[in-house]
Design an enzyme around this catalytic site. Sequence first.
Site, PDB file in Angstrom:
ATOM      1  N   GLN A  32       0.823  -1.210   0.000  1.00  0.00           N
ATOM      2  CA  GLN A  32       0.000   0.000   0.000  1.00  0.00           C
ATOM      3  C   GLN A  32       0.861   1.266   0.000  1.00  0.00           C
ATOM      4  O   GLN A  32       2.066   1.206   0.265  1.00  0.00           O
ATOM      5  CB  GLN A  32      -0.901   0.008   1.237  1.00  0.00           C
ATOM      6  CG  GLN A  32      -0.143  -0.141   2.550  1.00  0.00           C
ATOM      7  CD  GLN A  32      -0.988  -0.747   3.673  1.00  0.00           C
ATOM      8  OE1 GLN A  32      -2.199  -0.671   3.626  1.00  0.00           O
ATOM      9  NE2 GLN A  32      -0.348  -1.341   4.674  1.00  0.00           N
ATOM     10  N   GLY A 140      -3.106 -12.191   8.494  1.00  0.00           N
ATOM     11  CA  GLY A 140      -3.912 -12.504   9.676  1.00  0.00           C
ATOM     12  C   GLY A 140      -4.674 -13.814   9.564  1.00  0.00           C
ATOM     13  O   GLY A 140      -4.752 -14.591  10.524  1.00  0.00           O
ATOM     14  N   ASP A 158      -7.786  -4.850  14.343  1.00  0.00           N
ATOM     15  CA  ASP A 158      -7.525  -3.418  14.143  1.00  0.00           C
ATOM     16  C   ASP A 158      -7.095  -3.194  12.695  1.00  0.00           C
ATOM     17  O   ASP A 158      -5.912  -3.073  12.394  1.00  0.00           O
ATOM     18  CB  ASP A 158      -6.414  -2.996  15.122  1.00  0.00           C
ATOM     19  CG  ASP A 158      -6.113  -1.521  15.020  1.00  0.00           C
ATOM     20  OD1 ASP A 158      -6.881  -0.795  14.371  1.00  0.00           O
ATOM     21  OD2 ASP A 158      -5.094  -1.092  15.589  1.00  0.00           O
ATOM     22  N   ASP A 161     -10.120   0.035   6.438  1.00  0.00           N
ATOM     23  CA  ASP A 161     -11.433  -0.252   5.874  1.00  0.00           C
ATOM     24  C   ASP A 161     -11.325  -1.451   4.926  1.00  0.00           C
ATOM     25  O   ASP A 161     -10.267  -1.696   4.353  1.00  0.00           O
ATOM     26  CB  ASP A 161     -11.936   0.969   5.098  1.00  0.00           C
ATOM     27  CG  ASP A 161     -12.019   2.182   6.005  1.00  0.00           C
ATOM     28  OD1 ASP A 161     -12.380   2.012   7.179  1.00  0.00           O
ATOM     29  OD2 ASP A 161     -11.693   3.289   5.543  1.00  0.00           O
TER      30      ASP A 161
HETATM   31  N1  SPD Z   1     -11.381   4.580   8.217  1.00  0.00           N
HETATM   32  C1  SPD Z   1     -10.326   4.182   9.043  1.00  0.00           C
HETATM   33  C2  SPD Z   1     -10.457   2.832   9.626  1.00  0.00           C
HETATM   34  C3  SPD Z   1      -9.178   2.507  10.267  1.00  0.00           C
HETATM   35  C4  SPD Z   1      -9.295   1.651  11.430  1.00  0.00           C
HETATM   36  N2  SPD Z   1      -8.001   1.224  11.897  1.00  0.00           N
HETATM   37  C5  SPD Z   1      -7.133   2.242  12.279  1.00  0.00           C
HETATM   38  C6  SPD Z   1      -5.831   1.701  12.726  1.00  0.00           C
HETATM   39  C7  SPD Z   1      -5.380   2.372  13.950  1.00  0.00           C
HETATM   40  N3  SPD Z   1      -4.584   1.519  14.745  1.00  0.00           N
END
Ligand code: SPD
Length: 285
Positions: A32, A140, A158, A161
Amino acid sequence: MNENSIWIDEVHKESRYGLKGKIIVKKDSPYQEIIILETNNYGKALMLDGCWMTSDKEEKYYHECLVHPALSSLEKVTRVLIIGGGDGGTAQECLKYKTVKNIDLVEIDEEVIRLSRKYLTKLGTNTWEDNRLNIHISDGLEWVKKMQDNYYNVILIDLSDPSELSESLFSENFYRECKRIMKHDGILGTQSESPESFQEFHLNIIQSLKNTFIKVETMYSFVPFYPSGIWSWTFASDNEKEFLQGKNKEVISIEQNCEIWNLNYQLGALKMMPNKINKALYKKN
Ligand code: SPD
């Protein structure tokens, strides 16, 4: 901020969520595009593939809500699995619990860890050096498939999106594997997107967890620069007893050591399910 400041926006469905600052990192990893922006309002902010992840000054809104409802609710947590979480913010919150002996942090993109460790130093304070934290650069789904049954007390998901990269980690198949490797009274916590800007994904996550676990509860609060601002975290367990009740002996000192989360905040946030989401899930008219 000097003349090198520029606006960087997350563009989402014809809306823009922007921060002004100076780019200190912009690079493509094998997975990415990674940007770190130095801003006045939020400190250093991390963006992955055009999507804001976290920042020095607002990360607590997100990480405390992902971690503490699960960890504070079990009497004793020794083993935690974090899927994703390469910026270190989730691990930092878990390490506040003295009983935690081992955290497996499974992140696919080594560059996210390397750059977060170097630049997002507020999230990493005492985190990366803590010998309870074990980092695994791995997919994962592959990790959970190979783990033994009944192993972790808490699993925290965690992720960014849903995208091609993370799709499999939002599937029922993945949740079933998590359930298998988690202790029977364990708790899974996941970020579950925005009920406003990602409504379909949000509903799918909750529904898939409901298809997998006996108990599922969703908490709503804010993450200032995520699309639409309102965000959610969902917790799931097969424990028939009380759930998300702050049973941990350390809970009072943890509350004192948090910027956003406490048990009252959690109680309110657990009652915030928007009516349209409630109706969509329970098919009320
Ligand atoms: N739209 C953002 C979603 C991100 C969720 N994860 C964030 C990672 C932070 N540790």
